[in-house]
Design a protein around this motif. Structure first.
Motif, mmCIF file in Angstrom:
data_model
loop_
_atom_site.group_PDB
_atom_site.id
_atom_site.type_symbol
_atom_site.label_atom_id
_atom_site.label_comp_id
_atom_site.label_asym_id
_atom_site.label_seq_id
_atom_site.Cartn_x
_atom_site.Cartn_y
_atom_site.Cartn_z
ATOM 1 N N TYR A 113 -6.673 6.238 -4.226
ATOM 2 C CA TYR A 113 -6.214 4.938 -3.700
ATOM 3 C C TYR A 113 -6.495 4.875 -2.209
ATOM 4 O O TYR A 113 -6.130 5.766 -1.454
ATOM 5 C CB TYR A 113 -4.720 4.718 -3.982
ATOM 6 N N ARG A 160 1.420 3.085 -3.146
ATOM 7 C CA ARG A 160 0.326 3.655 -3.933
ATOM 8 C C ARG A 160 -0.547 4.667 -3.199
ATOM 9 O O ARG A 160 -1.419 5.267 -3.812
ATOM 10 C CB ARG A 160 -0.564 2.514 -4.465
ATOM 11 N N ASP A 219 -1.406 8.010 -4.642
ATOM 12 C CA ASP A 219 -2.190 8.118 -5.884
ATOM 13 C C ASP A 219 -3.613 8.553 -5.545
ATOM 14 O O ASP A 219 -4.156 8.161 -4.504
ATOM 15 C CB ASP A 219 -2.293 6.748 -6.596
ATOM 16 N N ASP A 243 0.824 -1.211 0.000
ATOM 17 C CA ASP A 243 0.000 0.000 0.000
ATOM 18 C C ASP A 243 0.857 1.259 0.000
ATOM 19 O O ASP A 243 0.490 2.271 -0.588
ATOM 20 C CB ASP A 243 -0.917 0.019 1.231
#
Ligand code: ADP
Length: 618
Positions: free
Chosen positions: A564, A558, A561, A555
């Protein structure tokens, strides 16, 4: 009537030459008693004379040396092998009347009678100029081109003929010749023959088979057949009506095969001395006309053919396939029977085949991998689509929640005030609450707008030299008020002196509030948060440390992002839309800095913002 003679335009009735009658009569009656002879002699003479009278006349005509008349026909002389006479007649006829038929027929006399393909071609061309739709001339042209070695042109001529007359025997013959050329180009037709020298006395079959090796064979090195093995090219005179062709074929193993043969005219085939085919028919060669199942032994095999001819084209197609009609690649035809060379070629062919199979195998493997990848992408797409759907729902839920909480608080306070339910000394508190909640609402809206701003990359940030400490303090105090939890504790450690940096105060405060809000949200048990700030080298480091659920390594890559959200089950129960960190990261980048995260799942996380401190010159 053979197809190869069909193109002749004029026909004359067949003429038979009978032996001289007196000879027969004498022969038949010589052993009879003289009385009977006397009694029947005169009667027999008269009877026989009348019976055979027409033959006398005909025989007389043939034996005469007088110039032949057109009615007797050039075809007759061609059959006799007297091409010169045939030519005289047809030349005379052409002088009187130039027709497509006559030119076509003279071309045939040149082609078969004199093996002069060049002259034949001239006549065929003239014939086709007079009548472009002449039924036979295009095929004949193809034959002439073939004899001259122009195989491409031959194919075109054969195809032209077939296009004009698709259901005609003669054009079908041409199509077969074209097929033969193409098969030869693929290396499927056996061309490597050597032929028996014609002596005055052609040896009998049994001599050829038993003493084959002692006889004199020749290999025509100028021989350029391509598909159809044209014996008319080899034997220039018409004196011979039989030819023997032989070749040696090396097979690395014993195997069942199919011999596929088409011949002009009769053919006999022996494989290793054993007769496998005897077809005496007078016919035009068609590819794969005779198909014989037989076998080759391991090592060298002898193939021997006897081809007989009547008149016209003379030759054959010969090929070998396996029993499933597939070409066999590892057969070596070599008149010198060089076993070492043959073995080398066979092993090369096998290696090639192995590599090809391997190649095909790996291609198949590639296709399977591609299919799997495609499937994965499809699944991922499906997953992405449902993830986006979920994100959209979460987003709406999150935004609604973020906006509804302050709104309902404002609404409640306002209603209380309107209804006069608030004591005078408490009114100020209510007004204050309305103002703060409105401020919170404003921040949420700003957050959305800022997100849009980072997304569209239009960044109207306004920077000014700022002491970062009060900015952080403001963020802490704002968030403390905003937080729904009572146990929240936020410490602030300032390590050393912190030089002022160019900052968009508004945006940076919002970034800090987001980090604090996350630290709070994702710390279900211990809500003690520590914010620290220090300057090292030419950077300011601001850290937000919590003792929450932590973030898994996957995780961590990301979470910055947009949209996310953490994949753990804990996060699922926590309200959010996956925009906060991407928003923070956008603001930090706008300040020329960067944001990173360290975390131990289950123990907590530290988010670190690095802001560059401009040097003296900047
Ligand atoms: P949101 O909190 O709305 O999901 P964010 O962009 O702020 O969106 O955060 C993205 C993800 O990062 C969160 O869903 C969560 O999984 C993870 N995360 C952020 N901050 C923390 C934190 N302090 N502790 C644990 N996880 C965090």
């Amino acid at each position: 009537m053979r197809r190869s003679r069909k193109p002749l335009g004029l026909r004359v009735p067949g003429v038979r030459i009978s032996p001289s009658p007196p000879y027969y009569i004498y022969d038949v009656f010589s052993d009879y008693p003289a009385t009977i002879m006397k009694k029947y002699y005169l009667f027999a003479i008269i009877l026989v004379f009348f019976l055979l009278f027409p033959s006398f006349c005909n025989a007389q005509t043939i034996e005469t040396d007088e110039a032949p008349s057109p009615e007797q026909g050039y075809e007759h002389y061609m059959k006799q092998g007297d091409n010169d006479k045939a030519l005289i007649i047809i030349n005379n006829m052409i002088t009187e009347n130039e027709t497509a038929d006559l030119y076509n027929d003279r071309g045939i006399i040149y082609l078969y009678g004199y093996n002069d393909a060049a002259k034949a071609l001239e006549d065929f061309k003239r014939s086709s100029q007079i009548d472009p739709d002449h039924i036979a001339v295009h095929t004949n042209m193809g034959l002439a081109y073939e004899m001259l070695g122009y195989h491409d042109k031959a194919i075109i001529a054969y195809r032209t003929a077939a296009a004009k007359y698709p259901f005609n025997d003669w054009t079908a013959y041409g199509s077969d010749r074209a097929r033969g050329i193409l098969l030869a180009e693929e290396g499927q037709l056996i061309q490597d023959w050597f032929f028996l020298e014609h002596s005055d006395k052609t040896p009998s079959e049994s001599t050829v088979i038993s003493n084959g090796e002692d006889l004199s064979w020749f290999r025509p090195f100028t021989y350029e057949d391509h598909g159809y093995v044209n014996l008319s090219n080899l034997y220039q005179t018409k004196d011979f009506t039989e030819a023997f062709a032989m070749t040696y074929v090396y097979s690395p193993e014993q195997r069942d095969i199919l011999l596929k043969i088409g011949s002009d005219d009769g053919i006999v085939v022996w494989v290793n001395g054993k007769k496998v085919l005897d077809n005496p028919s007078l016919r035009s060669a068609r590819v794969d006309d005779d198909i014989i199942e037989t076998s080759l032994s391991a090592g060298w095999n002898t193939l021997l053919l006897k081809i007989s001819q009547d008149w016209g084209s003379w030759g054959f197609y010969f090929r070998i396939t396996d029993t499933k009609n597939a070409p066999i690649k590892d057969l070596v035809f070599d008149p010198m029977r060089d076993t070492e060379r043959a073995k080398k070629i066979c092993s090369m062919v096998r290696k090639e085949r192995f590599l090809r199979d391997l190649n095909q195998g790996s291609r198949l493997f590639g296709v399977i991998i591609l299919l799997i990848l495609g499937l994965c992408l499809l699944l991922k797409n499906v997953k992405d689509v449902s993830r986006i759907k979920k994100m959209r729902n979460d987003f709406i839920a999150g935004v609604t929640h973020d906006l509804r909480v302050p709104l309902s608080s404002i609404k409640a306070s306002a209603e209380m005030l309107i209804d006069g339910k608030v004591r005078a000394d408490k009114k100020q508190e209510y007004y204050q609450n309305i103002s703060e909640e409105a401020e919170r609402l404003n921040r949420h809206i700003n957050k959305m707008l800022s997100f849009r701003r980072t997304e569209t990359d239009k960044s109207p940030y306004s920077f000014e030299e700022t002491d970062i400490v009060p900015v952080i303090e403001k963020a802490i105090s704002v968030y403390k008020k905003e937080s729904p939890s009572d146990e929240l504790m936020i410490g602030f450690e300032i390590n050393g002196s912190l030089p002022p940096v160019p900052l968009d105060k508004e945006a940076f405060t919002q970034a800090m509030i987001n980090l604090l809000s996350n630290a709070d949200k994702y710390s279900p048990v211990d809500k003690s948060i520590v914010v620290s700030a220090e300057s090292r080298e030419d950077k300011l480091f601001i850290k937000v440390k919590d003792k929450g659920i932590g973030i898994s390594p996957a995780d961590r890559k990301r979470i910055f992002d947009s949209f996310y959200r953490g994949s753990g089950k804990n996060e699922r129960n926590i309200q959010g839309v996956g925009l906060g960190l991407s928003f923070v990261s956008g603001i930090v980048k706008a300040h020329g800095g960067k944001i990173s995260v360290d975390s131990i799942p289950g123990k907590g996380s530290i988010f670190t913002i690095e802001i560059p401190i401009p040097g003296d010159n900047s």
